[in-house]
Design a protein around this motif. Sequence first.
Motif, short mmCIF file in Angstrom:
data_model
loop_
_atom_site.label_atom_id
_atom_site.label_comp_id
_atom_site.label_asym_id
_atom_site.label_seq_id
_atom_site.Cartn_x
_atom_site.Cartn_y
_atom_site.Cartn_z
N LYS A 25 -2.68 46.34 -25.17
CA LYS A 25 -3.30 45.88 -25.89
C LYS A 25 -3.31 46.35 -26.84
N PHE A 73 -19.08 39.67 -19.29
CA PHE A 73 -17.66 40.66 -20.35
C PHE A 73 -17.16 40.41 -21.11
N ARG A 76 -17.15 39.68 -24.93
CA ARG A 76 -16.50 41.51 -25.09
C ARG A 76 -14.74 41.63 -25.58
N LEU A 77 -15.15 41.04 -24.05
CA LEU A 77 -13.31 41.09 -23.84
C LEU A 77 -12.49 40.36 -25.05
N TYR A 80 -12.57 42.73 -28.07
CA TYR A 80 -11.79 44.23 -27.56
C TYR A 80 -9.81 43.19 -27.83
N ARG A 101 2.67 44.66 -12.06
CA ARG A 101 1.44 44.62 -11.79
C ARG A 101 0.76 46.74 -11.02
N THR A 107 -7.50 46.76 -11.75
CA THR A 107 -7.92 46.80 -13.61
C THR A 107 -8.85 47.58 -14.24
N GLY A 126 -12.69 48.43 -20.44
CA GLY A 126 -12.88 47.65 -20.94
C GLY A 126 -12.06 47.85 -22.41
P1 ADP Z 1 -6.55 42.32 -15.02
O1 ADP Z 1 -6.09 42.31 -16.10
O2 ADP Z 1 -6.32 43.83 -14.56
O3 ADP Z 1 -5.40 41.74 -14.38
P2 ADP Z 1 -8.65 40.97 -15.21
O4 ADP Z 1 -7.78 39.65 -14.80
O5 ADP Z 1 -9.65 40.76 -13.72
O6 ADP Z 1 -7.83 42.02 -14.58
O7 ADP Z 1 -10.07 41.47 -16.07
C1 ADP Z 1 -8.88 40.90 -17.45
C2 ADP Z 1 -9.58 42.12 -18.31
O8 ADP Z 1 -10.89 42.67 -18.88
C3 ADP Z 1 -9.57 43.55 -17.12
O9 ADP Z 1 -7.84 43.91 -17.96
C4 ADP Z 1 -10.25 44.38 -18.62
O10 ADP Z 1 -9.78 44.90 -19.48
C5 ADP Z 1 -11.79 43.01 -18.84
N1 ADP Z 1 -12.60 43.44 -17.76
C6 ADP Z 1 -12.67 43.13 -16.08
N2 ADP Z 1 -13.63 43.52 -15.65
C7 ADP Z 1 -14.38 43.83 -16.65
C8 ADP Z 1 -15.46 44.01 -16.43
N3 ADP Z 1 -16.69 44.67 -15.74
N4 ADP Z 1 -16.51 44.87 -17.70
C9 ADP Z 1 -15.37 45.33 -18.47
N5 ADP Z 1 -14.31 45.08 -18.81
C10 ADP Z 1 -13.75 43.80 -17.64
#
Ligand code: ADP
Length: 165
Positions: A25, A73, A76-77, A80, A101, A107, A126
């Motif tokens: 990222k 989120f 914001r995601l 980011y 994984r 996460t 985040g």
């Molecule tokens: P992963 O990346 O571990 O597979 P997810 O698919 O659940 O996790 O979430 C995707 C991405 O979204 C995460 O890697 C993280 O950057 C972001 N994210 C997930 N949950 C949150 C949260 N509650 N607050 C902020 N960012 C989050």
Amino acid sequence: MGYMDLDLDTLRWTGVKERTFIAVKPDGVQRKRVGEIVQRFEKKGFKLVGFKLLKASKDLLREHYWEHRNRPFYNRLVTYMSSGPVVAMVWQGQDVVKTGRDMMGKTNPIDSMPGTFRGDFCVEMGRNVIHGSDSVESAQREISLWFKESELCDREVCSNNWIYD
Ligand code: ADP
């Protein structure tokens, strides 16, 4: 997606042909973790079949994170993930999705063990440095979203006999 919805390409992606989509990222790129992430996948015995540095568009990222579209989120995601270049990769090998994984950690970095990328490299969800597909089906969806078939380079690797029984 059910088993019957998978196309023939996915069905071929089993055993040593399994593939996953890994992305460093924007924070991981800025913090110069690309080399170590690539090195750990190589050391493990996985094969690099796709690699590129790109600044992902918001459209691509919205599609990539479609399953989270209703989460608080989500915007914001996407911001980011579009804040700088990412390194998009495809890695291949036996059980690469699950192993990738496990190498990543959870996460939330606070739940991630030392020795995992998220356990070692970051402190907040985040800004959690790396993405990895969570199933073979998502891997196929994500790889076809981020890569053209012509950008993937499969090949025989001479060390295979030293990696697989
Ligand atoms: P992963 O990346 O571990 O597979 P997810 O698919 O659940 O996790 O979430 C995707 C991405 O979204 C995460 O890697 C993280 O950057 C972001 N994210 C997930 N949950 C949150 C949260 N509650 N607050 C902020 N960012 C989050």
